[in-house]
Design a protein around this motif. Structure first.
Motif, PDB file in Angstrom:
ATOM      1  N   VAL A  59      -0.431   7.107   2.482  1.00 54.34           N
ATOM      2  CA  VAL A  59       0.884   7.261   3.108  1.00 54.34           C
ATOM      3  C   VAL A  59       0.609   7.379   4.596  1.00 54.34           C
ATOM      4  O   VAL A  59      -0.035   8.337   5.043  1.00 54.34           O
ATOM      5  N   SER A  60       1.010   6.374   5.338  1.00 52.82           N
ATOM      6  CA  SER A  60       0.634   6.299   6.744  1.00 52.82           C
ATOM      7  C   SER A  60       1.829   6.450   7.672  1.00 52.82           C
ATOM      8  O   SER A  60       2.789   5.689   7.600  1.00 52.82           O
ATOM      9  N   SER A  61       1.746   7.416   8.558  1.00 56.00           N
ATOM     10  CA  SER A  61       2.710   7.536   9.654  1.00 56.00           C
ATOM     11  C   SER A  61       2.215   6.659  10.791  1.00 56.00           C
ATOM     12  O   SER A  61       1.320   5.851  10.601  1.00 56.00           O
ATOM     13  N   GLY A  62       2.786   6.842  11.941  1.00 57.13           N
ATOM     14  CA  GLY A  62       2.265   6.165  13.121  1.00 57.13           C
ATOM     15  C   GLY A  62       3.118   5.024  13.625  1.00 57.13           C
ATOM     16  O   GLY A  62       2.890   4.528  14.736  1.00 57.13           O
ATOM     17  N   ALA A  63       4.102   4.601  12.832  1.00 57.51           N
ATOM     18  CA  ALA A  63       4.906   3.460  13.263  1.00 57.51           C
ATOM     19  C   ALA A  63       5.687   3.786  14.539  1.00 57.51           C
ATOM     20  O   ALA A  63       5.688   3.002  15.505  1.00 57.51           O
ATOM     21  N   ILE A  64       6.309   4.955  14.545  1.00 56.51           N
ATOM     22  CA  ILE A  64       7.155   5.305  15.699  1.00 56.51           C
ATOM     23  C   ILE A  64       6.273   5.477  16.946  1.00 56.51           C
ATOM     24  O   ILE A  64       6.573   4.938  18.019  1.00 56.51           O
ATOM     25  N   ALA A  65       5.153   6.188  16.779  1.00 51.83           N
ATOM     26  CA  ALA A  65       4.267   6.430  17.930  1.00 51.83           C
ATOM     27  C   ALA A  65       3.698   5.120  18.488  1.00 51.83           C
ATOM     28  O   ALA A  65       3.682   4.910  19.711  1.00 51.83           O
ATOM     29  N   LEU A  66       3.263   4.225  17.606  1.00 55.49           N
ATOM     30  CA  LEU A  66       2.710   2.949  18.078  1.00 55.49           C
ATOM     31  C   LEU A  66       3.775   2.086  18.749  1.00 55.49           C
ATOM     32  O   LEU A  66       3.556   1.488  19.802  1.00 55.49           O
ATOM     33  N   GLY A  77       9.384   7.802  21.538  1.00 54.79           N
ATOM     34  CA  GLY A  77      10.344   7.114  20.675  1.00 54.79           C
ATOM     35  C   GLY A  77      11.178   8.063  19.834  1.00 54.79           C
ATOM     36  O   GLY A  77      11.978   7.633  19.008  1.00 54.79           O
ATOM     37  N   ARG A  78      11.007   9.376  20.056  1.00 52.42           N
ATOM     38  CA  ARG A  78      11.721  10.329  19.213  1.00 52.42           C
ATOM     39  C   ARG A  78      12.900  10.991  19.932  1.00 52.42           C
ATOM     40  O   ARG A  78      13.420  12.016  19.484  1.00 52.42           O
ATOM     41  N   GLY A  79      13.323  10.394  21.063  1.00 50.80           N
ATOM     42  CA  GLY A  79      14.428  10.955  21.834  1.00 50.80           C
ATOM     43  C   GLY A  79      15.750  10.853  21.100  1.00 50.80           C
ATOM     44  O   GLY A  79      16.586  11.742  21.168  1.00 50.80           O
ATOM     45  N   VAL A 145       1.949   3.180   2.246  1.00 52.68           N
ATOM     46  CA  VAL A 145       3.372   3.499   2.164  1.00 52.68           C
ATOM     47  C   VAL A 145       3.828   4.181   3.452  1.00 52.68           C
ATOM     48  O   VAL A 145       3.097   4.974   4.034  1.00 52.68           O
ATOM     49  N   ASN A 146       5.032   3.859   3.887  1.00 52.75           N
ATOM     50  CA  ASN A 146       5.656   4.616   4.976  1.00 52.75           C
ATOM     51  C   ASN A 146       7.142   4.680   4.695  1.00 52.75           C
ATOM     52  O   ASN A 146       7.653   3.951   3.834  1.00 52.75           O
ATOM     53  N   GLU A 147       7.827   5.566   5.392  1.00 51.18           N
ATOM     54  CA  GLU A 147       9.281   5.568   5.285  1.00 51.18           C
ATOM     55  C   GLU A 147       9.805   4.342   6.030  1.00 51.18           C
ATOM     56  O   GLU A 147       9.239   3.933   7.051  1.00 51.18           O
ATOM     57  N   ASN A 148      10.845   3.758   5.488  1.00 49.86           N
ATOM     58  CA  ASN A 148      11.432   2.584   6.148  1.00 49.86           C
ATOM     59  C   ASN A 148      12.319   3.064   7.294  1.00 49.86           C
ATOM     60  O   ASN A 148      13.545   2.980   7.246  1.00 49.86           O
ATOM     61  N   ASP A 149      11.662   3.565   8.335  1.00 50.43           N
ATOM     62  CA  ASP A 149      12.379   4.254   9.424  1.00 50.43           C
ATOM     63  C   ASP A 149      13.367   3.370  10.173  1.00 50.43           C
ATOM     64  O   ASP A 149      14.307   3.864  10.774  1.00 50.43           O
ATOM     65  N   SER A 150      13.150   2.059  10.167  1.00 48.95           N
ATOM     66  CA  SER A 150      14.044   1.224  10.972  1.00 48.95           C
ATOM     67  C   SER A 150      15.399   1.025  10.306  1.00 48.95           C
ATOM     68  O   SER A 150      16.346   0.600  10.959  1.00 48.95           O
ATOM     69  N   PHE A 158      13.739  11.065   4.902  1.00 43.37           N
ATOM     70  CA  PHE A 158      12.752  12.115   4.690  1.00 43.37           C
ATOM     71  C   PHE A 158      12.505  12.753   6.052  1.00 43.37           C
ATOM     72  O   PHE A 158      12.513  13.957   6.200  1.00 43.37           O
ATOM     73  N   GLY A 159      12.246  11.878   7.058  1.00 37.51           N
ATOM     74  CA  GLY A 159      12.003  12.376   8.411  1.00 37.51           C
ATOM     75  C   GLY A 159      10.560  12.805   8.612  1.00 37.51           C
ATOM     76  O   GLY A 159      10.039  12.743   9.706  1.00 37.51           O
ATOM     77  N   ASP A 160       9.904  13.276   7.562  1.00 40.87           N
ATOM     78  CA  ASP A 160       8.482  13.601   7.689  1.00 40.87           C
ATOM     79  C   ASP A 160       7.760  12.959   6.520  1.00 40.87           C
ATOM     80  O   ASP A 160       8.314  12.819   5.440  1.00 40.87           O
ATOM     81  N   ASN A 161       6.523  12.560   6.743  1.00 38.38           N
ATOM     82  CA  ASN A 161       5.787  11.876   5.684  1.00 38.38           C
ATOM     83  C   ASN A 161       5.089  12.836   4.729  1.00 38.38           C
ATOM     84  O   ASN A 161       4.482  12.399   3.761  1.00 38.38           O
ATOM     85  N   ASP A 162       5.168  14.142   4.990  1.00 41.48           N
ATOM     86  CA  ASP A 162       4.552  15.108   4.076  1.00 41.48           C
ATOM     87  C   ASP A 162       5.290  15.105   2.734  1.00 41.48           C
ATOM     88  O   ASP A 162       4.686  14.946   1.674  1.00 41.48           O
ATOM     89  N   MET A 221       3.642  14.558  18.050  1.00 46.27           N
ATOM     90  CA  MET A 221       3.746  13.117  17.802  1.00 46.27           C
ATOM     91  C   MET A 221       4.439  12.823  16.484  1.00 46.27           C
ATOM     92  O   MET A 221       5.262  11.946  16.371  1.00 46.27           O
ATOM     93  N   GLY A 222       4.081  13.565  15.459  1.00 41.99           N
ATOM     94  CA  GLY A 222       4.720  13.379  14.155  1.00 41.99           C
ATOM     95  C   GLY A 222       5.867  14.356  14.028  1.00 41.99           C
ATOM     96  O   GLY A 222       6.128  15.133  14.948  1.00 41.99           O
ATOM     97  N   SER A 223       6.563  14.328  12.874  1.00 39.81           N
ATOM     98  CA  SER A 223       7.651  15.278  12.744  1.00 39.81           C
ATOM     99  C   SER A 223       7.325  16.364  11.736  1.00 39.81           C
ATOM    100  O   SER A 223       8.057  17.316  11.596  1.00 39.81           O
ATOM    101  N   GLY A 224       6.219  16.226  11.013  1.00 30.71           N
ATOM    102  CA  GLY A 224       5.920  17.223   9.997  1.00 30.71           C
ATOM    103  C   GLY A 224       5.111  18.368  10.577  1.00 30.71           C
ATOM    104  O   GLY A 224       4.130  18.159  11.270  1.00 30.71           O
ATOM    105  N   GLY A 225       5.515  19.590  10.296  1.00 32.68           N
ATOM    106  CA  GLY A 225       4.709  20.757  10.665  1.00 32.68           C
ATOM    107  C   GLY A 225       4.311  21.447   9.379  1.00 32.68           C
ATOM    108  O   GLY A 225       4.359  20.854   8.311  1.00 32.68           O
TER     109      GLY A 225
HETATM  110  N1  GLU Z   1       7.445   7.646   9.338  1.00 36.24           N
HETATM  111  C1  GLU Z   1       7.147   8.065  10.662  1.00 36.24           C
HETATM  112  C2  GLU Z   1       6.279   7.027  11.384  1.00 36.24           C
HETATM  113  O1  GLU Z   1       5.737   6.159  10.793  1.00 36.24           O
HETATM  114  C3  GLU Z   1       6.409   9.368  10.730  1.00 36.24           C
HETATM  115  C4  GLU Z   1       7.018  10.521  10.023  1.00 36.24           C
HETATM  116  C5  GLU Z   1       6.186  11.777  10.277  1.00 36.24           C
HETATM  117  O2  GLU Z   1       5.954  12.079  11.433  1.00 36.24           O
HETATM  118  O3  GLU Z   1       5.783  12.454   9.321  1.00 36.24           O
HETATM  119  O4  GLU Z   1       6.119   7.078  12.567  1.00 36.24           O
END
Ligand code: GLU
Length: 377
Positions: A59-66, A77-79, A145-150, A158-162, A221-225
């Motif tokens: 389960v890979s995050s990183g789409a928004i940051a990249l 990108g999280r504004g 797998v990632n959330e289909n954030d777009s 979900f907002g967080d990938n945890d 960078m991510g949203s999960g704490g």
């Molecule tokens: N799905 C988001 C992404 O790919 C990340 C969600 C998270 O930060 O857990 O950027």
């Protein structure tokens, strides 16, 4: 055999199927570039797991940051939601390419699954995702797998990938989830406090454990704490799946955590049947039924929820919707599928079964939430 020690994470007998969740801060540098070498080292660990006979779902995050870096968007990108969705669209294609390239370099085939919360909340769609994952793993692919954030909107994310990782683990019938984080695991107090100690094992997330979690993502960078990680641990635990938080800030983090026995392991709590696993992992209830103490005791011993014990009905729901059941003190006791709409629940709340037919004007159902469609939390 269940996963009851960190060393089991690399043991194909105890853990034939593993979900590995990788956070944004591990995948993406501050400047917005991908941490290719680190990912390559992780991919080598995935290849080693496969060679041992373990199946791995990433389960890979990183789409928004990249994507944010590529589009030059502020605040990573999280504004706002529009920025996050645009960043995700740009970043996801890069992220998928990266995993596909690096997995191919190890002789592995990458498969991409982009899921929304609704895909897993809806029973039919959950089963579809589950059979796709099973088929991919059987065929030897590594699902990424990632959330289909777009396309996911604010209300249905979900907002967080945890939590996504825990849900994916359920759908994949996995034995364990590893959350690679930027910290060694759960600490008994704010990790910045020099007296803070790593909690190595948790048998059930309760109030004491929840009190240890502080705030949101450390990296920003991510949203999960830690809070979303504990929620993920609860979802996994109810499904008989172990969850480990380990430090990803090293090359080959999985092997390192196992060798040094460093991380937090949340032990699996129980093993419900398939449908109850899905129900217990649902995270978007649309109503709340508050019940009296006698009713709360009855639920704990496996009874259905009867209208007589309902003190209050909140939310707007129809028959079949997910509702949570709270004690009068506000503790979450259970969740399940309502047999009645919110309006019908209000009509019969607090009234004995004998009165229901007259109050409703038609023959009543056996319960407000039937025990077959309810999971204790
Ligand atoms: N799905 C988001 C992404 O790919 C990340 C969600 C998270 O930060 O857990 O950027």
């Amino acid at each position: 055999m269940a996963v009851t020690a960190l060393s089991h994470l690399t043991d194909p007998a105890a853990c034939p199927r593993l979900v590995l969740k990788v956070g944004s801060a591990l995948l993406v540098e501050r400047g917005g570039g991908a941490r290719r070498e680190w990912i390559a080292a992780l991919v080598a660990e995935i290849a080693a797991a496969r060679a041992r006979g373990q199946q791995v779902v990433v389960v890979s995050s990183g789409a928004i940051a990249l994507g944010a870096a590529r589009l030059g968007l502020e605040r990573g990108g999280r504004g706002n939601l529009a920025d996050a969705q645009a960043a995700a669209a740009v970043g996801q294609i890069a992220l998928a390419g990266l995993w596909a390239d690096l997995l191919a370099a190890e002789g592995l085939v990458a498969a991409q699954l982009l899921l929304t919360l609704d895909d897993l909340e809806d029973r039919r769609r959950y089963l579809n995702a589950s059979s796709t994952l099973a088929r991919l793993l059987e065929a030897g692919a590594v699902p990424v797998v990632n959330e289909n954030d777009s396309v996911a909107t604010a209300e249905i994310r979900f907002g967080d990938n945890d939590r996504l990782a825990a849900r994916v683990a359920q759908a994949a019938g996995a034995d364990a989830v590893v959350l690679l984080s930027d910290i060694d695991g759960l600490f008994d107090r704010d990790p910045a406090d020099p007296a803070a100690e790593l909690v190595r094992e948790v048998a059930g997330v309760d109030e004491t454990v929840r009190a240890m979690a502080t705030g949101g993502s450390g990296s920003g960078m991510g949203s999960g704490g830690m809070v979303s990680k504990l929620e993920a641990a609860e979802i996994a635990g109810r499904a008989g799946i172990a969850l480990a938080i380990v430090n990803g800030n090293h090359a080959g983090p999985l092997g390192r955590a196992v060798e040094r026995d460093t991380g937090t392991l949340f032990l699996p709590q129980r093993r419900d049947g398939g449908r109850k696993v899905w129900l217990g992992g649902r995270i978007a209830p649309v109503g709340v039924l508050t019940v009296d103490a006698g009713c709360a005791d009855a639920l704990a011993t496996g009874s259905s929820l009867l209208a007589a014990g309902v003190l209050q009905v909140d939310g707007d729901f129809v028959r079949g919707d997910l509702v949570t059941i709270h004690s009068a003190k506000g503790d979450r006791l259970a969740q399940g599928l309502a047999e009645y709409s919110a309006a019908e629940c209000r009509t019969i709340a607090g009234r004995s079964s004998a009165e229901h037919a007259d109050l409703l004007g038609y023959s009543p159902r056996a319960a407000v939430v039937h025990r077959d469609h309810m999971v204790l939390l």
